[in-house]
Scaffold this motif. Structure first.
Motif, PDB file in Angstrom:
ATOM      1  N   MET A   1       0.836  -1.194   0.000  1.00  0.00           N
ATOM      2  CA  MET A   1       0.000   0.000   0.000  1.00  0.00           C
ATOM      3  C   MET A   1       0.868   1.240   0.000  1.00  0.00           C
ATOM      4  O   MET A   1       1.883   1.277   0.686  1.00  0.00           O
ATOM      5  CB  MET A   1      -0.873   0.053   1.253  1.00  0.00           C
ATOM      6  N   ASP A   2       0.424   2.251  -0.698  1.00  0.00           N
ATOM      7  CA  ASP A   2       1.149   3.515  -0.634  1.00  0.00           C
ATOM      8  C   ASP A   2       0.644   4.313   0.573  1.00  0.00           C
ATOM      9  O   ASP A   2      -0.324   3.923   1.242  1.00  0.00           O
ATOM     10  CB  ASP A   2       1.040   4.291  -1.944  1.00  0.00           C
ATOM     11  N   ASN A   3       1.307   5.424   0.859  1.00  0.00           N
ATOM     12  CA  ASN A   3       0.985   6.202   2.054  1.00  0.00           C
ATOM     13  C   ASN A   3      -0.456   6.708   2.063  1.00  0.00           C
ATOM     14  O   ASN A   3      -1.089   6.759   3.121  1.00  0.00           O
ATOM     15  CB  ASN A   3       1.963   7.364   2.202  1.00  0.00           C
ATOM     16  N   ARG A   4      -0.970   7.093   0.912  1.00  0.00           N
ATOM     17  CA  ARG A   4      -2.355   7.587   0.840  1.00  0.00           C
ATOM     18  C   ARG A   4      -3.333   6.470   1.229  1.00  0.00           C
ATOM     19  O   ARG A   4      -4.295   6.696   1.957  1.00  0.00           O
ATOM     20  CB  ARG A   4      -2.651   8.118  -0.570  1.00  0.00           C
ATOM     21  N   GLU A   5      -3.075   5.272   0.731  1.00  0.00           N
ATOM     22  CA  GLU A   5      -3.938   4.141   1.067  1.00  0.00           C
ATOM     23  C   GLU A   5      -3.849   3.802   2.558  1.00  0.00           C
ATOM     24  O   GLU A   5      -4.859   3.465   3.180  1.00  0.00           O
ATOM     25  CB  GLU A   5      -3.562   2.913   0.234  1.00  0.00           C
ATOM     26  N   LEU A   6      -2.644   3.926   3.119  1.00  0.00           N
ATOM     27  CA  LEU A   6      -2.476   3.673   4.552  1.00  0.00           C
ATOM     28  C   LEU A   6      -3.227   4.720   5.375  1.00  0.00           C
ATOM     29  O   LEU A   6      -3.828   4.395   6.407  1.00  0.00           O
ATOM     30  CB  LEU A   6      -0.991   3.645   4.923  1.00  0.00           C
ATOM     31  N   TRP A   7      -3.198   5.976   4.920  1.00  0.00           N
ATOM     32  CA  TRP A   7      -3.935   7.039   5.606  1.00  0.00           C
ATOM     33  C   TRP A   7      -5.439   6.742   5.547  1.00  0.00           C
ATOM     34  O   TRP A   7      -6.136   6.813   6.555  1.00  0.00           O
ATOM     35  CB  TRP A   7      -3.622   8.403   5.011  1.00  0.00           C
ATOM     36  N   GLU A   8      -5.927   6.393   4.386  1.00  0.00           N
ATOM     37  CA  GLU A   8      -7.356   6.097   4.229  1.00  0.00           C
ATOM     38  C   GLU A   8      -7.768   4.897   5.072  1.00  0.00           C
ATOM     39  O   GLU A   8      -8.862   4.888   5.658  1.00  0.00           O
ATOM     40  CB  GLU A   8      -7.685   5.879   2.752  1.00  0.00           C
ATOM     41  N   LYS A   9      -6.916   3.904   5.156  1.00  0.00           N
ATOM     42  CA  LYS A   9      -7.178   2.736   6.003  1.00  0.00           C
ATOM     43  C   LYS A   9      -7.269   3.160   7.471  1.00  0.00           C
ATOM     44  O   LYS A   9      -8.147   2.696   8.211  1.00  0.00           O
ATOM     45  CB  LYS A   9      -6.064   1.703   5.808  1.00  0.00           C
ATOM     46  N   SER A  10      -6.391   4.049   7.900  1.00  0.00           N
ATOM     47  CA  SER A  10      -6.395   4.556   9.275  1.00  0.00           C
ATOM     48  C   SER A  10      -7.669   5.332   9.569  1.00  0.00           C
ATOM     49  O   SER A  10      -8.289   5.157  10.625  1.00  0.00           O
ATOM     50  CB  SER A  10      -5.189   5.459   9.521  1.00  0.00           C
ATOM     51  N   VAL A  11      -8.059   6.197   8.636  1.00  0.00           N
ATOM     52  CA  VAL A  11      -9.269   7.011   8.812  1.00  0.00           C
ATOM     53  C   VAL A  11     -10.500   6.108   8.897  1.00  0.00           C
ATOM     54  O   VAL A  11     -11.371   6.308   9.746  1.00  0.00           O
ATOM     55  CB  VAL A  11      -9.412   8.047   7.672  1.00  0.00           C
ATOM     56  N   LYS A  12     -10.563   5.117   8.039  1.00  0.00           N
ATOM     57  CA  LYS A  12     -11.704   4.190   8.050  1.00  0.00           C
ATOM     58  C   LYS A  12     -11.782   3.473   9.395  1.00  0.00           C
ATOM     59  O   LYS A  12     -12.859   3.331   9.973  1.00  0.00           O
ATOM     60  CB  LYS A  12     -11.583   3.190   6.903  1.00  0.00           C
ATOM     61  N   PHE A  13     -10.645   3.023   9.897  1.00  0.00           N
ATOM     62  CA  PHE A  13     -10.614   2.315  11.177  1.00  0.00           C
ATOM     63  C   PHE A  13     -11.024   3.238  12.322  1.00  0.00           C
ATOM     64  O   PHE A  13     -11.815   2.873  13.185  1.00  0.00           O
ATOM     65  CB  PHE A  13      -9.210   1.752  11.423  1.00  0.00           C
ATOM     66  N   HIS A  14     -10.493   4.469  12.319  1.00  0.00           N
ATOM     67  CA  HIS A  14     -10.721   5.423  13.410  1.00  0.00           C
ATOM     68  C   HIS A  14     -12.094   6.088  13.330  1.00  0.00           C
ATOM     69  O   HIS A  14     -12.690   6.392  14.354  1.00  0.00           O
ATOM     70  CB  HIS A  14      -9.607   6.480  13.392  1.00  0.00           C
ATOM     71  N   GLY A  15     -12.548   6.345  12.105  1.00  0.00           N
ATOM     72  CA  GLY A  15     -13.861   6.962  11.941  1.00  0.00           C
ATOM     73  C   GLY A  15     -13.850   8.389  11.433  1.00  0.00           C
ATOM     74  O   GLY A  15     -14.853   8.876  10.946  1.00  0.00           O
ATOM     75  N   HIS A  16     -12.738   9.073  11.566  1.00  0.00           N
ATOM     76  CA  HIS A  16     -12.631  10.447  11.062  1.00  0.00           C
ATOM     77  C   HIS A  16     -11.164  10.867  10.990  1.00  0.00           C
ATOM     78  O   HIS A  16     -10.307  10.229  11.581  1.00  0.00           O
ATOM     79  CB  HIS A  16     -13.410  11.431  11.947  1.00  0.00           C
ATOM     80  N   GLU A  17     -10.911  11.946  10.264  1.00  0.00           N
ATOM     81  CA  GLU A  17      -9.567  12.522  10.184  1.00  0.00           C
ATOM     82  C   GLU A  17      -9.368  13.473  11.356  1.00  0.00           C
ATOM     83  O   GLU A  17     -10.277  14.224  11.703  1.00  0.00           O
ATOM     84  CB  GLU A  17      -9.396  13.322   8.885  1.00  0.00           C
ATOM     85  N   CYS A  18      -8.184  13.459  11.946  1.00  0.00           N
ATOM     86  CA  CYS A  18      -7.860  14.415  13.006  1.00  0.00           C
ATOM     87  C   CYS A  18      -6.350  14.457  13.206  1.00  0.00           C
ATOM     88  O   CYS A  18      -5.622  13.592  12.716  1.00  0.00           O
ATOM     89  CB  CYS A  18      -8.568  14.062  14.316  1.00  0.00           C
ATOM     90  N   GLY A  19      -5.902  15.459  13.934  1.00  0.00           N
ATOM     91  CA  GLY A  19      -4.477  15.607  14.212  1.00  0.00           C
ATOM     92  C   GLY A  19      -3.911  14.450  15.007  1.00  0.00           C
ATOM     93  O   GLY A  19      -2.798  13.988  14.755  1.00  0.00           O
ATOM     94  N   GLY A  20      -4.682  13.962  15.958  1.00  0.00           N
ATOM     95  CA  GLY A  20      -4.211  12.844  16.770  1.00  0.00           C
ATOM     96  C   GLY A  20      -3.969  11.595  15.941  1.00  0.00           C
ATOM     97  O   GLY A  20      -2.970  10.893  16.121  1.00  0.00           O
ATOM     98  N   LEU A  21      -4.879  11.322  15.014  1.00  0.00           N
ATOM     99  CA  LEU A  21      -4.700  10.172  14.128  1.00  0.00           C
ATOM    100  C   LEU A  21      -3.459  10.355  13.274  1.00  0.00           C
ATOM    101  O   LEU A  21      -2.709   9.413  13.037  1.00  0.00           O
ATOM    102  CB  LEU A  21      -5.940   9.989  13.243  1.00  0.00           C
ATOM    103  N   THR A  22      -3.224  11.593  12.848  1.00  0.00           N
ATOM    104  CA  THR A  22      -2.046  11.899  12.036  1.00  0.00           C
ATOM    105  C   THR A  22      -0.761  11.575  12.789  1.00  0.00           C
ATOM    106  O   THR A  22       0.190  11.054  12.200  1.00  0.00           O
ATOM    107  CB  THR A  22      -2.050  13.374  11.606  1.00  0.00           C
ATOM    108  N   ILE A  23      -0.734  11.846  14.083  1.00  0.00           N
ATOM    109  CA  ILE A  23       0.461  11.567  14.886  1.00  0.00           C
ATOM    110  C   ILE A  23       0.781  10.072  14.846  1.00  0.00           C
ATOM    111  O   ILE A  23       1.917   9.673  14.589  1.00  0.00           O
ATOM    112  CB  ILE A  23       0.283  12.066  16.333  1.00  0.00           C
ATOM    113  N   GLY A  24      -0.202   9.230  15.067  1.00  0.00           N
ATOM    114  CA  GLY A  24       0.025   7.793  15.017  1.00  0.00           C
ATOM    115  C   GLY A  24       0.373   7.309  13.621  1.00  0.00           C
ATOM    116  O   GLY A  24       1.212   6.429  13.446  1.00  0.00           O
ATOM    117  N   TYR A  25      -0.271   7.886  12.634  1.00  0.00           N
ATOM    118  CA  TYR A  25       0.006   7.552  11.230  1.00  0.00           C
ATOM    119  C   TYR A  25       1.463   7.849  10.892  1.00  0.00           C
ATOM    120  O   TYR A  25       2.175   7.003  10.348  1.00  0.00           O
ATOM    121  CB  TYR A  25      -0.954   8.349  10.339  1.00  0.00           C
ATOM    122  N   LYS A  26       1.925   9.039  11.258  1.00  0.00           N
ATOM    123  CA  LYS A  26       3.314   9.421  10.965  1.00  0.00           C
ATOM    124  C   LYS A  26       4.292   8.567  11.775  1.00  0.00           C
ATOM    125  O   LYS A  26       5.358   8.188  11.274  1.00  0.00           O
ATOM    126  CB  LYS A  26       3.537  10.904  11.254  1.00  0.00           C
TER     127      LYS A  26
END
Length: 175
Positions: A1-26
């Protein structure tokens, strides 16, 4: 998976986009780079998180670390810090979020999204010893309530096997 797909997978799991999710993603992306890891089907990748915030969801989605598998552990310190371990190589790293500028929620989200992981985290030595692999314990029926509990959570009292809810500890030194 590329980074965009990994981000989308994270958002789907978490339920929404936010700064906190970004921290774990990075943090997950950085750990993948530093330790040469990817999604853990078993327990080969371990994360010890020092918080229970949104970012932990990204780590679960991207790296396959979970409480149920025994490769996501909590060392609650209220810090945006994550220790990652690669059991196959024995390498580990602790990523600690650097202080971020004080800004509004949307601005902070944009700030975090635009930064490379190496700009956001200090890389430190993992302080916590790598925990052993998860064990499977026998189930024991509590002699008091009749409910089944894992044997490592059973106590022996007056010859009876008691779960922690039914067991009364004895401590003459507590005040």
């Amino acid at each position: 998976m590329d980074n965009r797909e990994l981000w989308e997978k994270s958002v789907k799991f978490h339920g929404h986009e936010c700064g906190g999710l970004t921290i774990g993603y990075k943090a997950a992306l950085y750990a993948m780079e530093l330790l040469n890891i990817d999604f853990s089907e078993d327990e080969d990748v371990v994360c010890v998180t020092e918080n229970d915030a949104c970012g932990v969801d990204a780590i679960q989605a991207i790296l396959g670390c979970s409480v149920g598998k025994g490769n996501l552990l909590f060392h609650m310190r209220g810090k945006q810090a994550f220790s990652f371990y690669n059991r196959k190589t024995g390498k580990s790293v602790r990523l600690v979020l650097r202080p971020t500028p004080d800004m509004e929620r949307e601005e902070k989200f944009k700030y975090l999204q635009e930064r490379e992981p190496r700009e956001l985290f200090d890389v430190k030595e993992a302080k916590i010893v790598l925990p052993e692999r998860a064990r499977i314990f026998k189930s024991i029926v509590c002699d008091c309530c009749g409910e089944t509990a894992s044997e490592n959570y059973i106590r022996l009292s007056d010859g009876k096997y008691l779960c922690l809810d039914c067991y009364s500890s004895y401590d003459r030194f507590s005040v």
